[in-house]
Design a protein around this motif. Structure first.
Motif, mmCIF file in Angstrom:
data_model
loop_
_atom_site.group_PDB
_atom_site.id
_atom_site.type_symbol
_atom_site.label_atom_id
_atom_site.label_comp_id
_atom_site.label_asym_id
_atom_site.label_seq_id
_atom_site.Cartn_x
_atom_site.Cartn_y
_atom_site.Cartn_z
ATOM 1 N N CYS A 52 0.826 -1.233 -0.078
ATOM 2 C CA CYS A 52 0.201 -0.129 -0.024
ATOM 3 C C CYS A 52 0.878 1.200 0.498
ATOM 4 C CB CYS A 52 -1.145 0.307 1.132
ATOM 5 S SG CYS A 52 -1.706 -0.851 1.186
ATOM 6 N N ILE A 53 1.735 0.811 0.729
ATOM 7 C CA ILE A 53 2.852 2.609 0.866
ATOM 8 C C ILE A 53 3.146 2.419 -0.179
ATOM 9 C CG2 ILE A 53 5.672 3.550 1.629
ATOM 10 C CD1 ILE A 53 4.046 1.846 4.436
ATOM 11 N N SER A 54 3.621 1.617 -1.122
ATOM 12 C CA SER A 54 4.410 2.114 -2.042
ATOM 13 C C SER A 54 4.041 1.679 -3.849
ATOM 14 C CB SER A 54 5.858 0.512 -2.404
ATOM 15 O OG SER A 54 4.769 -0.136 -2.287
ATOM 16 N N GLY A 55 2.344 1.861 -3.657
ATOM 17 C CA GLY A 55 1.342 1.930 -4.397
ATOM 18 C C GLY A 55 1.240 0.809 -5.146
ATOM 19 N N LEU A 56 1.368 -0.181 -4.855
ATOM 20 C CA LEU A 56 1.333 -1.274 -5.512
ATOM 21 C C LEU A 56 -0.046 -2.435 -4.838
ATOM 22 C CD1 LEU A 56 4.874 -3.373 -4.823
ATOM 23 C CD2 LEU A 56 4.049 -1.640 -6.992
ATOM 24 N N LEU A 57 -0.219 -1.791 -4.487
ATOM 25 C CA LEU A 57 -1.892 -2.383 -3.640
ATOM 26 C C LEU A 57 -3.039 -0.495 -3.219
ATOM 27 C CD1 LEU A 57 -3.312 -4.344 -3.148
ATOM 28 C CD2 LEU A 57 -2.317 -4.790 -0.634
ATOM 29 N N LYS A 58 -4.135 -1.175 -4.135
ATOM 30 C CA LYS A 58 -5.003 0.501 -3.422
ATOM 31 C C LYS A 58 -6.070 -0.751 -2.032
ATOM 32 C CE LYS A 58 -8.668 2.188 -5.830
ATOM 33 N NZ LYS A 58 -9.747 2.414 -4.572
ATOM 34 N N PRO A 59 -5.649 0.573 -0.988
ATOM 35 C CA PRO A 59 -6.216 -0.082 0.442
ATOM 36 C C PRO A 59 -8.295 -0.097 0.489
ATOM 37 C CG PRO A 59 -5.156 2.602 0.487
ATOM 38 C CD PRO A 59 -4.690 2.143 -0.748
ATOM 39 N N SER A 63 -5.280 6.460 3.756
ATOM 40 C CA SER A 63 -4.526 7.241 2.368
ATOM 41 C C SER A 63 -3.006 7.504 3.373
ATOM 42 C CB SER A 63 -5.041 8.184 2.334
ATOM 43 O OG SER A 63 -4.553 8.949 4.287
ATOM 44 N N VAL A 64 -2.079 7.099 1.788
ATOM 45 C CA VAL A 64 -1.062 6.687 1.861
ATOM 46 C C VAL A 64 -0.236 8.857 1.765
ATOM 47 C CG1 VAL A 64 1.356 5.957 1.893
ATOM 48 C CG2 VAL A 64 -0.212 4.858 2.048
ATOM 49 N N THR A 65 0.637 9.381 1.715
ATOM 50 C CA THR A 65 1.123 10.765 1.589
ATOM 51 C C THR A 65 2.472 10.685 1.348
ATOM 52 O OG1 THR A 65 -1.406 11.771 2.679
ATOM 53 C CG2 THR A 65 0.374 13.026 1.988
ATOM 54 N N ALA A 70 -0.621 13.007 -2.240
ATOM 55 C CA ALA A 70 -1.272 11.233 -1.711
ATOM 56 C C ALA A 70 -0.488 10.018 -3.397
ATOM 57 C CB ALA A 70 -2.712 11.299 -2.512
ATOM 58 N N VAL A 71 -0.051 9.352 -2.391
ATOM 59 C CA VAL A 71 0.388 8.001 -2.835
ATOM 60 C C VAL A 71 -1.040 6.954 -3.799
ATOM 61 C CG1 VAL A 71 1.529 5.674 -2.788
ATOM 62 C CG2 VAL A 71 2.414 7.001 -1.980
ATOM 63 N N THR A 72 -0.593 6.967 -5.192
ATOM 64 C CA THR A 72 -1.868 6.315 -5.985
ATOM 65 C C THR A 72 -0.929 5.566 -6.932
ATOM 66 O OG1 THR A 72 -1.694 8.224 -7.651
ATOM 67 C CG2 THR A 72 -3.697 8.381 -5.676
ATOM 68 N N GLY A 73 0.111 5.535 -6.838
ATOM 69 C CA GLY A 73 0.737 4.504 -7.887
ATOM 70 C C GLY A 73 2.122 4.585 -6.784
ATOM 71 N N PRO A 74 3.171 3.887 -7.893
ATOM 72 C CA PRO A 74 4.656 3.799 -7.248
ATOM 73 C C PRO A 74 5.436 4.930 -7.148
ATOM 74 C CG PRO A 74 4.311 1.718 -8.814
ATOM 75 C CD PRO A 74 3.043 2.288 -8.396
ATOM 76 N N PRO A 75 5.533 5.578 -6.269
ATOM 77 C CA PRO A 75 6.610 6.734 -6.091
ATOM 78 C C PRO A 75 7.532 7.221 -6.604
ATOM 79 C CG PRO A 75 5.236 6.060 -3.727
ATOM 80 C CD PRO A 75 5.782 4.800 -4.581
ATOM 81 N N PRO A 76 8.467 8.541 -7.915
ATOM 82 C CA PRO A 76 9.431 7.684 -8.493
ATOM 83 C C PRO A 76 10.552 8.245 -6.922
ATOM 84 C CG PRO A 76 7.865 9.889 -8.666
ATOM 85 C CD PRO A 76 7.148 9.115 -7.727
ATOM 86 N N ASN A 77 9.966 8.710 -6.255
ATOM 87 C CA ASN A 77 11.185 9.319 -5.119
ATOM 88 C C ASN A 77 11.262 8.697 -4.012
ATOM 89 O OD1 ASN A 77 8.543 10.143 -4.186
ATOM 90 N ND2 ASN A 77 9.388 11.529 -3.503
ATOM 91 N N MET A 78 11.054 6.800 -4.174
ATOM 92 C CA MET A 78 11.183 5.721 -3.262
ATOM 93 C C MET A 78 11.826 4.663 -4.009
ATOM 94 S SD MET A 78 7.600 3.500 -1.910
ATOM 95 C CE MET A 78 7.080 5.164 -0.913
ATOM 96 N N ALA A 79 13.070 4.118 -3.417
ATOM 97 C CA ALA A 79 13.331 2.927 -3.542
ATOM 98 C C ALA A 79 13.172 1.758 -2.232
ATOM 99 C CB ALA A 79 14.510 3.559 -2.961
ATOM 100 N N LEU A 80 13.534 0.869 -3.105
ATOM 101 C CA LEU A 80 13.037 -0.240 -1.873
ATOM 102 C C LEU A 80 13.930 -1.533 -1.905
ATOM 103 C CD1 LEU A 80 10.288 -0.097 -3.507
ATOM 104 C CD2 LEU A 80 8.785 -1.175 -1.686
ATOM 105 N N VAL A 81 13.989 -2.206 -1.366
ATOM 106 C CA VAL A 81 15.462 -3.185 -1.045
ATOM 107 C C VAL A 81 14.908 -4.939 0.046
ATOM 108 C CG1 VAL A 81 17.494 -3.943 -0.305
ATOM 109 C CG2 VAL A 81 16.920 -2.008 -0.819
ATOM 110 N N PHE A 82 14.545 -5.465 -1.090
ATOM 111 C CA PHE A 82 13.854 -7.016 -0.564
ATOM 112 C C PHE A 82 14.764 -7.576 -0.142
ATOM 113 C CE2 PHE A 82 12.026 -5.129 -4.404
ATOM 114 C CZ PHE A 82 10.290 -4.823 -4.070
#
Ligand code: ADP
Ligand code: ADP
Length: 228
Positions: A52-59, A63-65, A70-82
């Motif tokens: 939800c936070i990374s915009g991959l799933l709609k709650p 809301s996530v800001t 508002a985050v509605t899709g993958p935000p460009p200013n976010m990086a993920l490490v899995f």
């Protein structure tokens, strides 16, 4: 200075066999430069929250800001490490190539790109391995490459999803120290998700605890690092 705001976030999965409340009512704020851990046992909704936070799933509701938007899709200013470091690196690219990849669309001058990548490689201790390929490196070193890639990208927020669950204890301790260093020395805003209570308390300035019994619960802990 609020960077990330999660408000009354709730996700219910609907299927033919019924509905599952994966997360009930998550509420927290992250300030710029903070390191927050989210901890809880398997099945408590960590993956759902991160999606939800990374915009991959709609709650389902809430809301996530991020940075006021508002985050509605993958935000460009976010990086993920899995956790699955092996799968996040491109085997046909060198360490340097992997770290450069997300920067390419920024169309930086060559020298600038080189400076940023060199700096990220030094930060994770891989400056002598830049011409190696991922498969020539240990799991811990591969995870350093993934972290260097995130550092070079200079995201507003770095999200780490159980990043060290698959490495041995010593490597894990070294990588935890690296995360702490990135936070303290570079002021990176990091949201670190783990099922390991010890790890969350060791790393986090604040810990958001999720649990599932008997119903879905969130508790907040503030770790006073000055008393150590
Ligand atoms: P984790 O490593 O976070 O515990 P899981 O192994 O529980 O992850 O889940 C792996 C993936 O399967 C996730 O993307 C999750 O959303 C999905 N998933 C988990 N449980 C179910 C389910 N009951 N039905 C469908 N998909 C599920
Ligand atoms: P965690 O990451 O903490 O293991 P998850 O977010 O993967 O937790 O799962 C939370 C709950 O939601 C679990 O009960 C899981 O089975 C369920 N779940 C996750 N993804 C799905 C899905 N796609 N469909 C149905 N149920 C799911």
């Amino acid at each position: 200075d609020t960077l990330l705001r999660v408000e009354h976030l709730r996700k219910v999965y609907e299927s033919s066999t019924g509905s599952v409340e994966a997360i009930g009512d998550i509420d927290f704020e992250m300030r710029r430069g903070e390191l927050i851990c989210i901890v809880g046992p398997s099945g408590c909704g960590k993956t759902t929250l991160l999606k939800c936070i990374s915009g991959l799933l709609k709650p389902t509701s809430g809301s996530v800001t991020l940075d006021g938007k508002a985050v509605t899709g993958p935000p460009p200013n976010m990086a993920l490490v899995f956790q699955e470091y092996g799968r996040s690196l491109y085997p046909w690219l060198t360490v340097r190539g992997n770290v450069e990849l997300p920067l390419r669309h920024k169309k930086l001058p060559k020298a600038e790109m080189r400076r940023i990548v060199d700096d990220a490689l030094v930060a994770v201790g891989l400056d002598h391995a830049d011409t190696k390929y991922p498969w020539q490196l240990s799991g811990g070193m591969q995870q350093r490459v993934a972290i260097a890639r995130a550092v070079a990208y200079q995201p507003e927020v770095l999200i780490m999803d159980e990043p060290f669950a698959a490495v041995d204890a010593q490597t894990r301790a070294d990588l935890e120290d690296l995360v702490r260093k990135l936070h303290l020395e570079r002021g990176m805003s990091i949201l670190f998700v783990t099922h390991d209570i010890d790890e969350s308390v060791y790393l986090g300035e604040r810990v958001v605890v999720l649990s599932k019994s008997p119903t879905w619960v969130q508790e907040d802990l503030v770790i006073d690092l000055s008393s150590e």
